[in-house]
Design a protein around this motif. Structure first.
Motif, PDB file in Angstrom:
ATOM      1  N   MET A  10       0.824  -1.202   0.000  1.00  0.00           N
ATOM      2  CA  MET A  10       0.000   0.000   0.000  1.00  0.00           C
ATOM      3  C   MET A  10       0.858   1.252   0.000  1.00  0.00           C
ATOM      4  SD  MET A  10      -3.117  -0.881   2.606  1.00  0.00           S
ATOM      5  CE  MET A  10      -3.892  -2.496   2.618  1.00  0.00           C
ATOM      6  N   GLU A  11       2.023   1.168   0.643  1.00  0.00           N
ATOM      7  CA  GLU A  11       2.939   2.299   0.707  1.00  0.00           C
ATOM      8  C   GLU A  11       4.307   1.868   0.187  1.00  0.00           C
ATOM      9  OE1 GLU A  11       2.945   3.400   4.780  1.00  0.00           O
ATOM     10  OE2 GLU A  11       0.922   4.263   4.730  1.00  0.00           O
ATOM     11  N   PRO A  12       5.126   2.806  -0.312  1.00  0.00           N
ATOM     12  CA  PRO A  12       6.466   2.448  -0.805  1.00  0.00           C
ATOM     13  C   PRO A  12       7.293   1.734   0.267  1.00  0.00           C
ATOM     14  CG  PRO A  12       5.901   4.695  -1.411  1.00  0.00           C
ATOM     15  CD  PRO A  12       4.826   4.235  -0.469  1.00  0.00           C
ATOM     16  N   GLN A  13       8.046   0.731  -0.171  1.00  0.00           N
ATOM     17  CA  GLN A  13       8.891  -0.043   0.734  1.00  0.00           C
ATOM     18  C   GLN A  13      10.335   0.047   0.245  1.00  0.00           C
ATOM     19  OE1 GLN A  13       7.669  -1.852   3.476  1.00  0.00           O
ATOM     20  NE2 GLN A  13       5.727  -0.816   3.065  1.00  0.00           N
ATOM     21  N   PRO A  14      11.068   1.081   0.673  1.00  0.00           N
ATOM     22  CA  PRO A  14      12.467   1.233   0.212  1.00  0.00           C
ATOM     23  C   PRO A  14      13.295  -0.007   0.518  1.00  0.00           C
ATOM     24  CG  PRO A  14      11.709   3.205   1.369  1.00  0.00           C
ATOM     25  CD  PRO A  14      10.661   2.152   1.580  1.00  0.00           C
ATOM     26  N   GLY A  15      14.047  -0.434  -0.480  1.00  0.00           N
ATOM     27  CA  GLY A  15      14.928  -1.576  -0.287  1.00  0.00           C
ATOM     28  C   GLY A  15      14.264  -2.927  -0.517  1.00  0.00           C
ATOM     29  N   ARG A  16      12.943  -2.940  -0.708  1.00  0.00           N
ATOM     30  CA  ARG A  16      12.249  -4.201  -0.949  1.00  0.00           C
ATOM     31  C   ARG A  16      11.848  -4.284  -2.418  1.00  0.00           C
ATOM     32  NH1 ARG A  16       7.970  -5.664   3.704  1.00  0.00           N
ATOM     33  NH2 ARG A  16       8.261  -7.677   2.715  1.00  0.00           N
ATOM     34  N   THR A  17      12.224  -5.331  -3.062  1.00  0.00           N
ATOM     35  CA  THR A  17      11.943  -5.498  -4.481  1.00  0.00           C
ATOM     36  C   THR A  17      10.883  -6.561  -4.688  1.00  0.00           C
ATOM     37  OG1 THR A  17      13.700  -7.133  -4.731  1.00  0.00           O
ATOM     38  CG2 THR A  17      14.286  -4.831  -5.114  1.00  0.00           C
ATOM     39  N   HIS A  18      10.301  -6.546  -5.864  1.00  0.00           N
ATOM     40  CA  HIS A  18       9.341  -7.566  -6.267  1.00  0.00           C
ATOM     41  C   HIS A  18      10.035  -8.934  -6.208  1.00  0.00           C
ATOM     42  CE1 HIS A  18       6.578  -9.833  -8.815  1.00  0.00           C
ATOM     43  NE2 HIS A  18       5.726  -8.820  -8.754  1.00  0.00           N
ATOM     44  N   PRO A  19       9.382  -9.980  -5.663  1.00  0.00           N
ATOM     45  CA  PRO A  19      10.063 -11.277  -5.527  1.00  0.00           C
ATOM     46  C   PRO A  19      10.525 -11.873  -6.849  1.00  0.00           C
ATOM     47  CG  PRO A  19       7.719 -11.468  -5.029  1.00  0.00           C
ATOM     48  CD  PRO A  19       8.032 -10.013  -5.079  1.00  0.00           C
ATOM     49  N   ALA A  20       9.864 -11.535  -7.960  1.00  0.00           N
ATOM     50  CA  ALA A  20      10.293 -12.068  -9.252  1.00  0.00           C
ATOM     51  C   ALA A  20      11.473 -11.299  -9.836  1.00  0.00           C
ATOM     52  CB  ALA A  20       9.134 -12.057 -10.239  1.00  0.00           C
ATOM     53  N   ALA A  21      11.875 -10.209  -9.156  1.00  0.00           N
ATOM     54  CA  ALA A  21      13.007  -9.420  -9.635  1.00  0.00           C
ATOM     55  C   ALA A  21      14.265  -9.658  -8.806  1.00  0.00           C
ATOM     56  CB  ALA A  21      12.655  -7.933  -9.610  1.00  0.00           C
ATOM     57  N   ARG A  22      14.168 -10.527  -7.802  1.00  0.00           N
ATOM     58  CA  ARG A  22      15.318 -10.761  -6.925  1.00  0.00           C
ATOM     59  C   ARG A  22      16.281 -11.730  -7.558  1.00  0.00           C
ATOM     60  NH1 ARG A  22      11.300 -11.542  -1.807  1.00  0.00           N
ATOM     61  NH2 ARG A  22      10.607  -9.374  -1.693  1.00  0.00           N
TER      62      ARG A  22
END
Length: 249
Positions: free
Chosen positions: A237-249
């Motif tokens: 719902m809100e930006p999560q700095p440092g967290r990426t989409h699991p398919a992009a890891r």
């Protein structure tokens, strides 16, 4: 109305839940006790049927009951909304889908989407699966929207609208944890070496997930939180700095 980007779908098709016939049918469904009431009163579990729909290869009538083990196919400009146990489903036009039996007759163990699109809300329970030609998803309680695209070699679009889902394609495995629409492509051939790739949130709305959740006595996380998120497919719902989409890891 919080609508995601349209891609190959019409506004009318995506806003099915606004039609007066659907709203009347949903009110009647709730007032008569939902799925438990339908069983007790030996009524249909179909909330609304529009256009030509085949049930196990034969034209379906509104009074019929959809149960596990059945196969459904919708024609052009058709759709169907129904409930089995604590799971609610809406099939878009030109969709072919089957539901397989779980631990009881009224528990779906597996949804197999061959082509087309379906929105679904699943109540909590034992692990169930969604299978398409290019991916498999293991779910417990969640909201989902998915499409299988024959014009793109059966490429699959899959949105974990909320909940925790174990995603798999080929030998790839990722865990999707979403509070607000985390979206994937299940690729028919590797893209940059990956069969699961990030996607934008497309072709469904917050409100239709809320509508389906209400049919099984649920509320979505964003309803509970009283706020919305960005329609970016990240799952937050809100930006999560440092967290990426699991398919992009």
């Amino acid at each position: 109305m919080n609508q995601h980007i349209l891609q190959g779908r019409s506004v009318d098709e995506v806003l099915w839940f606004r039609r007066r016939s659907v709203l009347r049918a949903a009110a009647a469904w709730t007032a008569t006790g939902g799925f438990a009431g339908a069983l007790a009163q030996q009524r249909s579990n179909v909330v609304e049927l529009r256009g030509d729909v085949l049930l196990n290869g034969r034209p379906m009538r509104p009074q019929q009951f959809v149960q596990t083990g059945d196969a459904l196919e919708t024609g052009p400009d058709a759709h169907i909304v129904f409930v089995i146990g604590n799971a609610a489903f809406q099939l878009r036009q030109n969709t072919r889908m089957a539901v397989e039996r779980g631990v009881t007759l009224n528990t779906v163990s597996l949804l197999r989407l061959l082509t087309g699109a379906v929105a679904a809300v699943w109540g909590k329970g034992t692990t169930r699966q969604i299978v398409t030609p290019t991916l498999t998803a293991g779910i417990r309680g969640t909201g989902t929207y998915l499409e299988v695209r024959p014009q793109e070699d059966l490429r699959t679009y899959f949105c974990n609208c909320y909940g925790v889902i174990d995603m798999a394609a080929g030998r790839e495995r990722v865990v999707s944890e979403s509070e607000y629409h985390q979206s994937f492509w299940g690729e028919p051939a590797p893209v940059n070496g990956r069969l699961l790739t990030p996607a934008r949130a497309i072709n469904h709305t917050d409100e239709e997930m809320e509508f389906l959740a209400q049919l099984v006595g649920q509320r979505t996380p964003w309803q509970v939180a009283g706020r919305r998120g960005d329609h970016d497919g990240s799952g937050y719902m809100e930006p999560q700095p440092g967290r990426t989409h699991p398919a992009a890891r």
